[in-house]
Design a protein around this motif. Structure first.
Motif, mmCIF file in Angstrom:
data_model
loop_
_atom_site.group_PDB
_atom_site.id
_atom_site.type_symbol
_atom_site.label_atom_id
_atom_site.label_comp_id
_atom_site.label_asym_id
_atom_site.label_seq_id
_atom_site.Cartn_x
_atom_site.Cartn_y
_atom_site.Cartn_z
ATOM 1 N N ARG A 97 22.915 20.301 47.961
ATOM 2 C CA ARG A 97 22.557 18.959 48.434
ATOM 3 C C ARG A 97 23.411 17.906 47.728
ATOM 4 O O ARG A 97 23.889 16.971 48.354
ATOM 5 C CB ARG A 97 21.061 18.727 48.205
ATOM 6 C CG ARG A 97 20.522 17.540 49.001
ATOM 7 C CD ARG A 97 19.000 17.459 48.995
ATOM 8 N NE ARG A 97 18.503 17.220 47.653
ATOM 9 C CZ ARG A 97 17.578 17.937 47.049
ATOM 10 N NH1 ARG A 97 17.013 18.943 47.672
ATOM 11 N NH2 ARG A 97 17.176 17.662 45.836
ATOM 12 N N ALA B 251 25.198 5.790 46.250
ATOM 13 C CA ALA B 251 25.672 7.168 46.113
ATOM 14 C C ALA B 251 25.632 7.597 44.650
ATOM 15 O O ALA B 251 25.199 8.704 44.335
ATOM 16 C CB ALA B 251 27.099 7.304 46.667
ATOM 17 N N ASP C 282 26.828 17.984 49.271
ATOM 18 C CA ASP C 282 26.801 17.355 50.604
ATOM 19 C C ASP C 282 26.751 15.832 50.478
ATOM 20 O O ASP C 282 27.467 15.110 51.177
ATOM 21 C CB ASP C 282 25.593 17.838 51.416
ATOM 22 C CG ASP C 282 25.705 19.322 51.782
ATOM 23 O OD1 ASP C 282 24.683 19.879 52.232
ATOM 24 O OD2 ASP C 282 26.788 19.899 51.637
ATOM 25 N N GLU C 283 25.889 15.343 49.597
ATOM 26 C CA GLU C 283 25.761 13.893 49.450
ATOM 27 C C GLU C 283 27.021 13.287 48.852
ATOM 28 O O GLU C 283 27.414 12.184 49.236
ATOM 29 C CB GLU C 283 24.524 13.551 48.608
ATOM 30 C CG GLU C 283 23.253 13.838 49.371
ATOM 31 C CD GLU C 283 21.985 13.368 48.682
ATOM 32 O OE1 GLU C 283 20.924 13.904 49.043
ATOM 33 O OE2 GLU C 283 22.041 12.484 47.816
ATOM 34 N N ALA D 89 30.015 14.460 49.358
ATOM 35 C CA ALA D 89 30.982 14.463 50.458
ATOM 36 C C ALA D 89 30.715 13.292 51.408
ATOM 37 O O ALA D 89 31.647 12.585 51.821
ATOM 38 C CB ALA D 89 30.910 15.789 51.214
ATOM 39 N N GLU D 90 29.429 13.058 51.733
ATOM 40 C CA GLU D 90 29.081 11.923 52.599
ATOM 41 C C GLU D 90 29.494 10.595 51.956
ATOM 42 O O GLU D 90 30.048 9.719 52.629
ATOM 43 C CB GLU D 90 27.578 11.906 52.867
ATOM 44 C CG GLU D 90 27.094 12.983 53.808
ATOM 45 C CD GLU D 90 25.567 12.973 53.960
ATOM 46 O OE1 GLU D 90 25.018 14.026 54.328
ATOM 47 O OE2 GLU D 90 24.944 11.925 53.724
ATOM 48 N N ALA D 91 29.222 10.464 50.670
ATOM 49 C CA ALA D 91 29.579 9.225 49.970
ATOM 50 C C ALA D 91 31.089 9.031 49.977
ATOM 51 O O ALA D 91 31.582 7.908 50.200
ATOM 52 C CB ALA D 91 29.055 9.254 48.536
ATOM 53 N N ASN D 92 31.848 10.107 49.771
ATOM 54 C CA ASN D 92 33.310 10.003 49.786
ATOM 55 C C ASN D 92 33.822 9.576 51.157
ATOM 56 O O ASN D 92 34.737 8.754 51.252
ATOM 57 C CB ASN D 92 33.952 11.336 49.375
ATOM 58 C CG ASN D 92 33.879 11.552 47.878
ATOM 59 O OD1 ASN D 92 33.792 10.591 47.113
ATOM 60 N ND2 ASN D 92 33.906 12.799 47.449
ATOM 61 N N VAL D 93 33.217 10.148 52.211
ATOM 62 C CA VAL D 93 33.625 9.765 53.574
ATOM 63 C C VAL D 93 33.350 8.277 53.797
ATOM 64 O O VAL D 93 34.215 7.543 54.298
ATOM 65 C CB VAL D 93 32.872 10.622 54.631
ATOM 66 C CG1 VAL D 93 33.036 10.041 56.027
ATOM 67 C CG2 VAL D 93 33.383 12.055 54.590
ATOM 68 N N GLU D 94 32.163 7.819 53.411
ATOM 69 C CA GLU D 94 31.818 6.416 53.616
ATOM 70 C C GLU D 94 32.731 5.498 52.808
ATOM 71 O O GLU D 94 33.199 4.478 53.312
ATOM 72 C CB GLU D 94 30.353 6.166 53.249
ATOM 73 C CG GLU D 94 29.924 4.744 53.590
ATOM 74 C CD GLU D 94 28.420 4.539 53.504
ATOM 75 O OE1 GLU D 94 27.673 5.524 53.510
ATOM 76 O OE2 GLU D 94 28.026 3.369 53.444
#
Length: 166
Positions: A125, A27, A128-129, A131-136
């Motif tokens: 983008r 990330a 979004d990435e 946010a995805e990294a934070n969720v993971e």
């Protein structure tokens, strides 16, 4: 038996910790690449704005030159026709320069808009990435906490078995 359970739990905990660190590293690399891309686009936009300012200055210089020459022509009464022809040519030249400057400005404006849109897409983008990294990362942290609780429970059970065996 309990020692094997502890080793197995420790191995699993290490593997999950390594996976979380790897995901965070990926990330971070993606974020760095997107930041570099955004910086590059911002630099291109800056250059485009500088080019537009140069075009406007060239136009202002030509207009100033034509006005200066117009004043000179009006002061002199000799060779009026030749001077009027010269003025006409200069005005024609100015019109050509103005058209070129307008075209260059329009082209630059389009380019600026494309760059702005690309910058906005890149920023979205990146968001979004992130946010995805934070969720993971959050999910991996929750898994790690659960495994730590399970390990704690296994230790309590292990200690209880050890006491019973004594």
């Amino acid at each position: 038996g309990g020692e094997a359970l502890q080793q197995k739990a420790a191995l699993q905990e290490r593997q999950e910790s390594d996976a979380a660190a790897s995901a965070a590293k990926v990330a971070a690399e993606q974020i760095a690449a997107l930041q570099s891309q955004a910086q590059n686009l911002a630099s291109q936009l800056q250059q485009a704005n500088e080019n537009a300012a140069k075009s406007e200055q060239t136009l202002a210089d030509y207009e100033s030159r034509v006005e200066s020459m117009s004043g000179t022509l009006m002061q002199s009464s000799t060779e009026v026709q030749a001077r009027e022809d010269r003025l006409s040519n200069l005005n024609s030249e100015l019109d050509t320069v103005k058209e070129r400057a307008r075209a260059a400005l329009a082209k630059q404006t389009k380019k600026n808009e494309r760059l702005r849109m690309e910058l906005d897409r890149t920023r979205k983008r990146m968001g979004d990435e992130l946010a995805e990294a934070n969720v993971e990362i959050t999910q991996r942290g929750q898994v790690l906490e659960r495994k730590e609780r399970e390990l704690g429970e296994l230790r309590v059970g292990y200690e209880a078995l050890k006491k019973e065996m004594e």
